[in-house]
Write a protein that holds these residues in place. Structure first.
Motif, PDB file in Angstrom:
ATOM      1  N   ALA A 105      -8.295   3.436 -33.354  1.00  0.00           N
ATOM      2  CA  ALA A 105      -8.315   4.484 -32.332  1.00  0.00           C
ATOM      3  C   ALA A 105      -7.045   5.318 -32.423  1.00  0.00           C
ATOM      4  N   PRO A 106      -7.117   6.587 -32.013  1.00  0.00           N
ATOM      5  CA  PRO A 106      -5.912   7.439 -31.997  1.00  0.00           C
ATOM      6  C   PRO A 106      -4.833   6.875 -31.079  1.00  0.00           C
ATOM      7  N   ASN A 107      -5.268   6.233 -30.007  1.00  0.00           N
ATOM      8  CA  ASN A 107      -4.343   5.631 -29.056  1.00  0.00           C
ATOM      9  C   ASN A 107      -3.892   4.267 -29.574  1.00  0.00           C
ATOM     10  N   GLU A 108      -2.624   4.147 -29.930  1.00  0.00           N
ATOM     11  CA  GLU A 108      -2.116   2.905 -30.498  1.00  0.00           C
ATOM     12  C   GLU A 108      -2.109   1.754 -29.500  1.00  0.00           C
ATOM     13  N   LYS A 109      -2.296   2.045 -28.228  1.00  0.00           N
ATOM     14  CA  LYS A 109      -2.318   0.993 -27.212  1.00  0.00           C
ATOM     15  C   LYS A 109      -3.692   0.354 -27.073  1.00  0.00           C
ATOM     16  N   ALA A 110      -4.729   0.980 -27.626  1.00  0.00           N
ATOM     17  CA  ALA A 110      -6.076   0.423 -27.553  1.00  0.00           C
ATOM     18  C   ALA A 110      -6.092  -0.945 -28.214  1.00  0.00           C
ATOM     19  N   GLN A 111      -6.717  -1.922 -27.558  1.00  0.00           N
ATOM     20  CA  GLN A 111      -6.717  -3.277 -28.088  1.00  0.00           C
ATOM     21  C   GLN A 111      -7.978  -4.028 -27.674  1.00  0.00           C
ATOM     22  N   GLY A 112      -8.183  -5.158 -28.329  1.00  0.00           N
ATOM     23  CA  GLY A 112      -9.279  -6.034 -27.960  1.00  0.00           C
ATOM     24  C   GLY A 112     -10.453  -5.992 -28.929  1.00  0.00           C
ATOM     25  N   PHE A 113     -11.303  -6.980 -28.796  1.00  0.00           N
ATOM     26  CA  PHE A 113     -12.504  -7.039 -29.623  1.00  0.00           C
ATOM     27  C   PHE A 113     -13.701  -6.517 -28.834  1.00  0.00           C
ATOM     28  N   MET A 143      -7.713 -13.357 -27.354  1.00  0.00           N
ATOM     29  CA  MET A 143      -7.948 -11.951 -27.663  1.00  0.00           C
ATOM     30  C   MET A 143      -8.503 -11.233 -26.433  1.00  0.00           C
ATOM     31  N   TYR A 144      -8.102  -9.988 -26.251  1.00  0.00           N
ATOM     32  CA  TYR A 144      -8.567  -9.196 -25.111  1.00  0.00           C
ATOM     33  C   TYR A 144     -10.035  -8.830 -25.318  1.00  0.00           C
ATOM     34  N   ASP A 145     -10.830  -9.066 -24.295  1.00  0.00           N
ATOM     35  CA  ASP A 145     -12.278  -8.852 -24.362  1.00  0.00           C
ATOM     36  C   ASP A 145     -12.632  -7.482 -23.786  1.00  0.00           C
ATOM     37  N   ARG A 146     -13.095  -6.577 -24.638  1.00  0.00           N
ATOM     38  CA  ARG A 146     -13.516  -5.252 -24.199  1.00  0.00           C
ATOM     39  C   ARG A 146     -14.992  -5.229 -23.780  1.00  0.00           C
ATOM     40  N   GLY A 147     -15.643  -6.376 -23.939  1.00  0.00           N
ATOM     41  CA  GLY A 147     -17.004  -6.502 -23.445  1.00  0.00           C
ATOM     42  C   GLY A 147     -18.087  -6.405 -24.509  1.00  0.00           C
ATOM     43  N   ILE A 148     -19.282  -6.779 -24.093  1.00  0.00           N
ATOM     44  CA  ILE A 148     -20.467  -6.658 -24.935  1.00  0.00           C
ATOM     45  C   ILE A 148     -21.079  -5.289 -24.664  1.00  0.00           C
ATOM     46  N   LYS A 149     -21.314  -4.534 -25.718  1.00  0.00           N
ATOM     47  CA  LYS A 149     -21.788  -3.161 -25.564  1.00  0.00           C
ATOM     48  C   LYS A 149     -23.067  -2.941 -26.371  1.00  0.00           C
ATOM     49  N   CYS A 163     -34.705 -10.113 -36.690  1.00  0.00           N
ATOM     50  CA  CYS A 163     -33.871 -11.267 -36.369  1.00  0.00           C
ATOM     51  C   CYS A 163     -32.817 -10.847 -35.357  1.00  0.00           C
ATOM     52  N   PRO A 164     -32.271 -11.802 -34.609  1.00  0.00           N
ATOM     53  CA  PRO A 164     -31.151 -11.477 -33.721  1.00  0.00           C
ATOM     54  C   PRO A 164     -30.005 -10.917 -34.541  1.00  0.00           C
ATOM     55  N   SER A 165     -29.284  -9.948 -33.990  1.00  0.00           N
ATOM     56  CA  SER A 165     -28.184  -9.353 -34.741  1.00  0.00           C
ATOM     57  C   SER A 165     -27.098  -8.860 -33.801  1.00  0.00           C
ATOM     58  N   LEU A 166     -25.883  -8.820 -34.321  1.00  0.00           N
ATOM     59  CA  LEU A 166     -24.763  -8.267 -33.563  1.00  0.00           C
ATOM     60  C   LEU A 166     -23.741  -7.697 -34.528  1.00  0.00           C
ATOM     61  N   LEU A 167     -22.912  -6.812 -34.000  1.00  0.00           N
ATOM     62  CA  LEU A 167     -21.813  -6.235 -34.775  1.00  0.00           C
ATOM     63  C   LEU A 167     -20.522  -6.543 -34.044  1.00  0.00           C
ATOM     64  N   LEU A 168     -19.607  -7.212 -34.738  1.00  0.00           N
ATOM     65  CA  LEU A 168     -18.326  -7.611 -34.152  1.00  0.00           C
ATOM     66  C   LEU A 168     -17.214  -6.698 -34.647  1.00  0.00           C
ATOM     67  N   GLU A 169     -16.514  -6.070 -33.708  1.00  0.00           N
ATOM     68  CA  GLU A 169     -15.278  -5.341 -33.997  1.00  0.00           C
ATOM     69  C   GLU A 169     -14.143  -6.286 -33.616  1.00  0.00           C
ATOM     70  N   THR A 170     -13.444  -6.810 -34.635  1.00  0.00           N
ATOM     71  CA  THR A 170     -12.503  -7.906 -34.372  1.00  0.00           C
ATOM     72  C   THR A 170     -11.244  -7.500 -33.621  1.00  0.00           C
ATOM     73  N   GLY A 171     -10.895  -6.236 -33.613  1.00  0.00           N
ATOM     74  CA  GLY A 171      -9.680  -5.788 -32.944  1.00  0.00           C
ATOM     75  C   GLY A 171      -9.230  -4.473 -33.537  1.00  0.00           C
ATOM     76  N   PHE A 172      -8.187  -3.889 -32.976  1.00  0.00           N
ATOM     77  CA  PHE A 172      -7.711  -2.572 -33.395  1.00  0.00           C
ATOM     78  C   PHE A 172      -6.560  -2.693 -34.385  1.00  0.00           C
ATOM     79  N   VAL A 173      -6.822  -2.298 -35.630  1.00  0.00           N
ATOM     80  CA  VAL A 173      -5.739  -2.333 -36.618  1.00  0.00           C
ATOM     81  C   VAL A 173      -4.780  -1.165 -36.418  1.00  0.00           C
ATOM     82  N   SER A 174      -5.119  -0.277 -35.499  1.00  0.00           N
ATOM     83  CA  SER A 174      -4.210   0.823 -35.125  1.00  0.00           C
ATOM     84  C   SER A 174      -3.215   0.367 -34.053  1.00  0.00           C
ATOM     85  N   ASN A 175      -3.423  -0.827 -33.527  1.00  0.00           N
ATOM     86  CA  ASN A 175      -2.505  -1.427 -32.559  1.00  0.00           C
ATOM     87  C   ASN A 175      -1.577  -2.371 -33.320  1.00  0.00           C
ATOM     88  N   ARG A 176      -0.277  -2.178 -33.183  1.00  0.00           N
ATOM     89  CA  ARG A 176       0.667  -2.924 -34.017  1.00  0.00           C
ATOM     90  C   ARG A 176       0.530  -4.439 -33.845  1.00  0.00           C
TER      91      ARG A 176
END
Length: 206
Positions: A105-113, A143-149, A163-176
């Protein structure tokens, strides 16, 4: 004698059914010329997610006695089309499809999965698996939980109804902090373990 043979046949059939392992397709996003997100510390999304997927293979063997039959959509730094990734799940008649990514994210403070499910009618197994995974990532790894979306990502759309499926975003690599966390091999193993545990719980503890 006939009754004995019938009983024996039923026992063998039940044993074979119980022996069938859940088929899991794990999709490490991006690859090849498509690096995906580039971390604030230089890490590449395509490398992070491939390592997590490969850790899933290793941990499934070493900790769970190969309880899951796991296939990856790519085993090396290659670019595979989205259609080919989901086609694998269909051909294998997978019991679940999991796509792994890193966020940016452009915002370096954005965090969580974040965990995404298809925005249409979602099956209970996908919801249950996502909930278990979110709980493990949050409470066990901190890890900070940004929720199921919900989203219309192609890999979710194409596997919907198969089949059941999901996509996991593990966290923000733009956050140090999260980029440094993601850089460590131990962290990738921990994420892989949380994913495996959620799958084991989904398939063996319903």
């Amino acid at each position: 004698m006939k009754m004995y043979l019938c009983t024996l046949t039923m026992f063998i059939c039940c044993s074979l059914a119980m022996a069938q392992k859940p088929i899991v397709v794990i999709d490490p996003g991006h690859g090849g010329p498509d690096s995906g997100a580039i971390g604030i510390n230089g890490i590449l999304e395509k490398e992070v997610v491939l390592d997590i997927a490969q850790q899933c293979l290793l941990l499934n063997r070493s900790l769970f006695q190969d309880s899951l039959e796991i296939y990856l959509t790519r085993y090396s730094d290659t670019l595979v089309s989205l259609g080919t990734r989901t086609r694998l799940a269909k051909v294998l008649r997978a019991d679940v499809f999991v796509s792994i990514h890193c966020n940016q994210a452009p915002n370096e403070k954005a965090q969580g999965f974040e965990i995404f499910l298809f925005h249409g009618l979602v099956d209970n197994k996908s919801k249950n698996m996502a909930s278990i995974l979110a709980d493990d990532l949050h409470h066990r790894l901190g890890m900070y939980d940004r929720g199921i979306k919900y989203a219309n990502f192609q890999v979710l759309r194409d596997t919907h109804g198969h089949c059941p499926s999901l996509l996991l975003e593990t966290g923000f690599v733009s956050n140090r902090l999260e980029a440094e966390f993601t850089k460590r091999t131990e962290s990738r193993k921990a994420i892989a373990l949380a994913l495996l545990q959620s799958l084991i719980k989904t398939f063996y503890h319903d």
